[in-house]
Enzyme design. Structure first.
Site, PDB file in Angstrom:
ATOM      1  N   ASP A 162       0.870  -1.176   0.000  1.00  0.00           N
ATOM      2  CA  ASP A 162       0.000   0.000   0.000  1.00  0.00           C
ATOM      3  C   ASP A 162       0.911   1.232   0.000  1.00  0.00           C
ATOM      4  OD1 ASP A 162      -1.517   2.196   0.728  1.00  0.00           O
ATOM      5  OD2 ASP A 162      -2.763   1.079   2.154  1.00  0.00           O
ATOM      6  N   TYR A 166     -11.785  12.711  -4.848  1.00  0.00           N
ATOM      7  CA  TYR A 166     -10.877  12.364  -5.947  1.00  0.00           C
ATOM      8  C   TYR A 166     -10.251  13.637  -6.531  1.00  0.00           C
ATOM      9  CZ  TYR A 166      -9.512  10.240 -10.482  1.00  0.00           C
ATOM     10  OH  TYR A 166      -8.833   9.787 -11.597  1.00  0.00           O
ATOM     11  N   THR A 202     -10.049   7.317 -20.503  1.00  0.00           N
ATOM     12  CA  THR A 202      -9.308   6.347 -21.307  1.00  0.00           C
ATOM     13  C   THR A 202      -9.910   4.966 -21.105  1.00  0.00           C
ATOM     14  OG1 THR A 202      -7.341   7.710 -21.193  1.00  0.00           O
ATOM     15  CG2 THR A 202      -6.999   5.379 -21.676  1.00  0.00           C
ATOM     16  N   ARG A 224     -17.615   2.549 -14.653  1.00  0.00           N
ATOM     17  CA  ARG A 224     -17.380   3.583 -15.660  1.00  0.00           C
ATOM     18  C   ARG A 224     -18.248   3.280 -16.886  1.00  0.00           C
ATOM     19  NH1 ARG A 224     -10.879   4.550 -15.154  1.00  0.00           N
ATOM     20  NH2 ARG A 224     -10.800   2.403 -14.441  1.00  0.00           N
TER      21      ARG A 224
HETATM   22  P1  NAD Z   1      -7.568   1.130 -11.810  1.00  0.00           P
HETATM   23  O1  NAD Z   1      -8.511   1.148 -10.663  1.00  0.00           O
HETATM   24  O2  NAD Z   1      -7.723   0.063 -12.839  1.00  0.00           O
HETATM   25  O3  NAD Z   1      -6.076   1.074 -11.285  1.00  0.00           O
HETATM   26  C1  NAD Z   1      -5.646   1.664 -10.103  1.00  0.00           C
HETATM   27  C2  NAD Z   1      -4.702   0.713  -9.383  1.00  0.00           C
HETATM   28  O4  NAD Z   1      -4.151   1.362  -8.216  1.00  0.00           O
HETATM   29  C3  NAD Z   1      -5.397  -0.565  -8.906  1.00  0.00           C
HETATM   30  O5  NAD Z   1      -4.674  -1.705  -9.321  1.00  0.00           O
HETATM   31  C4  NAD Z   1      -5.394  -0.416  -7.383  1.00  0.00           C
HETATM   32  O6  NAD Z   1      -5.383  -1.660  -6.710  1.00  0.00           O
HETATM   33  C5  NAD Z   1      -4.138   0.410  -7.155  1.00  0.00           C
HETATM   34  N1  NAD Z   1      -4.124   1.140  -5.880  1.00  0.00           N
HETATM   35  C6  NAD Z   1      -5.073   1.989  -5.394  1.00  0.00           C
HETATM   36  N2  NAD Z   1      -4.721   2.450  -4.192  1.00  0.00           N
HETATM   37  C7  NAD Z   1      -3.508   1.893  -3.897  1.00  0.00           C
HETATM   38  C8  NAD Z   1      -2.612   2.000  -2.795  1.00  0.00           C
HETATM   39  N3  NAD Z   1      -2.901   2.762  -1.724  1.00  0.00           N
HETATM   40  N4  NAD Z   1      -1.447   1.309  -2.844  1.00  0.00           N
HETATM   41  C9  NAD Z   1      -1.146   0.539  -3.908  1.00  0.00           C
HETATM   42  N5  NAD Z   1      -1.947   0.394  -4.986  1.00  0.00           N
HETATM   43  C10 NAD Z   1      -3.125   1.070  -4.959  1.00  0.00           C
HETATM   44  O7  NAD Z   1      -7.656   2.571 -12.510  1.00  0.00           O
HETATM   45  P2  NAD Z   1      -6.969   3.137 -13.838  1.00  0.00           P
HETATM   46  O8  NAD Z   1      -8.034   3.548 -14.766  1.00  0.00           O
HETATM   47  O9  NAD Z   1      -5.922   2.211 -14.308  1.00  0.00           O
HETATM   48  O10 NAD Z   1      -6.295   4.459 -13.282  1.00  0.00           O
HETATM   49  C11 NAD Z   1      -4.915   4.537 -12.993  1.00  0.00           C
HETATM   50  C12 NAD Z   1      -4.513   5.958 -12.685  1.00  0.00           C
HETATM   51  O11 NAD Z   1      -4.817   6.819 -13.784  1.00  0.00           O
HETATM   52  C13 NAD Z   1      -5.216   6.549 -11.462  1.00  0.00           C
HETATM   53  O12 NAD Z   1      -4.296   7.344 -10.747  1.00  0.00           O
HETATM   54  C14 NAD Z   1      -6.303   7.409 -12.068  1.00  0.00           C
HETATM   55  O13 NAD Z   1      -6.653   8.480 -11.229  1.00  0.00           O
HETATM   56  C15 NAD Z   1      -5.630   7.891 -13.337  1.00  0.00           C
HETATM   57  N6  NAD Z   1      -6.646   8.244 -14.357  1.00  0.00           N
HETATM   58  C16 NAD Z   1      -7.247   7.292 -15.105  1.00  0.00           C
HETATM   59  C17 NAD Z   1      -8.202   7.671 -16.054  1.00  0.00           C
HETATM   60  C18 NAD Z   1      -8.875   6.674 -16.946  1.00  0.00           C
HETATM   61  O14 NAD Z   1      -9.688   7.089 -17.778  1.00  0.00           O
HETATM   62  N7  NAD Z   1      -8.582   5.398 -16.917  1.00  0.00           N
HETATM   63  C19 NAD Z   1      -8.551   9.015 -16.180  1.00  0.00           C
HETATM   64  C20 NAD Z   1      -7.927   9.956 -15.376  1.00  0.00           C
HETATM   65  C21 NAD Z   1      -6.963   9.559 -14.473  1.00  0.00           C
HETATM   66  N1  UDP Z   2     -22.787   7.200 -17.150  1.00  0.00           N
HETATM   67  C1  UDP Z   2     -24.031   6.764 -17.588  1.00  0.00           C
HETATM   68  N2  UDP Z   2     -24.406   5.482 -17.313  1.00  0.00           N
HETATM   69  C2  UDP Z   2     -23.617   4.589 -16.629  1.00  0.00           C
HETATM   70  C3  UDP Z   2     -22.346   5.038 -16.197  1.00  0.00           C
HETATM   71  C4  UDP Z   2     -21.963   6.356 -16.462  1.00  0.00           C
HETATM   72  O1  UDP Z   2     -24.769   7.523 -18.225  1.00  0.00           O
HETATM   73  O2  UDP Z   2     -24.049   3.434 -16.425  1.00  0.00           O
HETATM   74  C5  UDP Z   2     -22.377   8.586 -17.446  1.00  0.00           C
HETATM   75  C6  UDP Z   2     -21.852   9.372 -16.238  1.00  0.00           C
HETATM   76  O3  UDP Z   2     -22.929   9.978 -15.543  1.00  0.00           O
HETATM   77  C7  UDP Z   2     -20.948  10.384 -16.923  1.00  0.00           C
HETATM   78  C8  UDP Z   2     -20.398   9.626 -18.145  1.00  0.00           C
HETATM   79  O4  UDP Z   2     -21.282   8.523 -18.347  1.00  0.00           O
HETATM   80  O5  UDP Z   2     -21.684  11.481 -17.377  1.00  0.00           O
HETATM   81  C9  UDP Z   2     -18.976   9.096 -17.933  1.00  0.00           C
HETATM   82  O6  UDP Z   2     -18.957   8.419 -16.707  1.00  0.00           O
HETATM   83  P1  UDP Z   2     -17.681   7.622 -16.170  1.00  0.00           P
HETATM   84  O7  UDP Z   2     -18.071   7.052 -14.862  1.00  0.00           O
HETATM   85  O8  UDP Z   2     -17.203   6.693 -17.216  1.00  0.00           O
HETATM   86  O9  UDP Z   2     -16.540   8.685 -15.995  1.00  0.00           O
HETATM   87  P2  UDP Z   2     -16.424  10.233 -15.604  1.00  0.00           P
HETATM   88  O10 UDP Z   2     -16.035  10.886 -16.850  1.00  0.00           O
HETATM   89  O11 UDP Z   2     -17.738  10.762 -15.093  1.00  0.00           O
HETATM   90  O12 UDP Z   2     -15.386  10.242 -14.560  1.00  0.00           O
END
Ligand code: NAD
Ligand code: UDP
Length: 328
Positions: free
Chosen positions: A57, A146, A176, A187
């Protein structure tokens, strides 16, 4: 061989980053506590001699033996329902976790890249979002845990850069998607695809006129890789500017999946941003990056991944309907 530590390695983006760095010839240490991640995302790397995994962690003191060249801090819950379910851990990983990793980077003289988010712009009043926009965030709303953790993360990272001369990079990631997202993480993409696969109606929150701009994971990883190797210390947006309303997106998913179901409407979660689209001029200018994978191609690949999952995975009811939960 250069050595990189990747936190959040068992998650969606972290595991793809581990792949990429192994592929580029780095030694990779993956770190995760599995709070939202899954061991199976790293399964294929287990036998690779250049990959090591540490279950830890990151909000607790981090000890790594030997040299480190780069740190990528990706640990954090990332789906709205995840961070609403574990709000304190979300704040801690953005604040205490980032502090620990900056301290580690300083001790190792390593360059650190932290994963920030388009959520730092909140419900944006500037459209598309440019890096110089300060944002419109409700600190005390449900999403504040967040958004503010990520804003603090950016702030402390800049302080380490300015005060300690640390080499820092900040990526502001816009929505993403791709293989290895959790089918039930709540999501919108896994939610709609899971609903289509289970033969359920697709749940649109609000009137569906809110917009998002979806970036395929390979493009995101390429952008992050180029940013890390650039010499730019301020935040950079990485995302796909192709914007769509959630309503139109649901129609695209219905077409792609061939589901006979319809859309149904639920309450819009509190502080759900009404529009989101990255301005990527800066990334283009700094390291000639722009996305290459269109939504049709990316969604097809993602659907193939979800389709191949087991029945057990498909019916695991982690967060099937969470709109009422979000609005608490
Ligand atoms: P995810 O939930 O798949 O991955 C996050 C990982 O972090 C998980 O494996 C979780 O177990 C680990 N984790 C969380 N808290 C922890 C801790 N205290 N110690 C060790 N591990 C820990 O999410 P993701 O989509 O892969 O996102 C990864 C990063 O990218 C995050 O920081 C997120 O905020 C950022 N991000 C992602 C998106 C997206 O669209 N996917 C968008 C904006 C930002
Ligand atoms: N959303 C939706 N139905 C669902 C899940 C999400 O309409 O079952 C909408 C949510 O309210 C937001 C957008 O889809 O407006 C993207 O949501 P997501 O949780 O993927 O990510 P966000 O961009 O809000 O972090």
């Amino acid at each position: 061989m250069k050595k990189v530590l990747i936190t959040g390695a068992a998650g969606f983006l972290g595991s793809h980053l581990c792949d990429r760095f192994i592929h580029e010839g780095y030694k990779v240490i993956g770190m995760d506590n599995f709070i939202t991640g899954d061991k199976k995302n790293l399964h294929y790397l287990e036998s690779n001699p250049n990959f090591e995994f540490i279950e830890h962690d990151v909000t607790e003191f981090i000890k790594i033996e030997g040299r480190l060249d780069f740190i990528l801090h990706f640990a954090s819950p990332a789906s709205p329902i995840d961070y609403l379910k574990i709000p304190i851990q979300t704040l801690k990983v953005g604040a205490l976790g980032t502090h620990n990793l900056l301290g580690l980077a300083k001790a190792k003289k390593a360059r650190i890249l932290i994963a920030s988010t388009s959520e730092v712009y909140g419900d944006p009043l500037v459209h598309p979002q440019t890096e110089d926009y300060y944002g419109n965030v409700n600190a005390i709303g449900p999403r504040g845990v967040y958004d503010e953790a990520k804003r603090f993360q950016e702030s402390i990272t800049m302080a380490y850069h300015r005060f300690h001369g640390l080499e820092t990079r900040i990526v502001r990631i816009f929505n993403t998607y791709g293989p290895r997202m959790r089918l039930n993480d709540g999501r919108v993409i896994p939610a709609f695809m899971g609903q289509a696969l289970r033969g359920e109606d697709l749940t649109i929150f609000g009137d569906g006129m809110q917009t998002r701009s979806f970036c395929y994971v390979d493009d995101q990883v390429e952008g992050i890789y180029r940013l890390l190797l650039s010499d730019y210390s301020y935040p950079v947006n990485i995302g796909n500017p192709n914007e769509i309303t959630i309503k139109d997106f649901a129609e695209e998913i219905i077409k792609l999946t061939g589901t006979k179901q319809k859309v149904i409407y639920k309450d819009l979660p509190v502080d759900d941003p009404m529009q989101r689209k990255p301005d990527i001029t800066l990334a283009k200018k700094l390291f000639n990056w722009e996305p290459k994978v269109g939504r049709e191609e990316g969604m097809k690949k993602t659907f193939e991944y979800f389709k191949a999952l087991s029945k057990e995975e498909l019916y695991k009811s982690e967060h099937k309907d969470f709109s009422s939960y979000i609005n608490k």
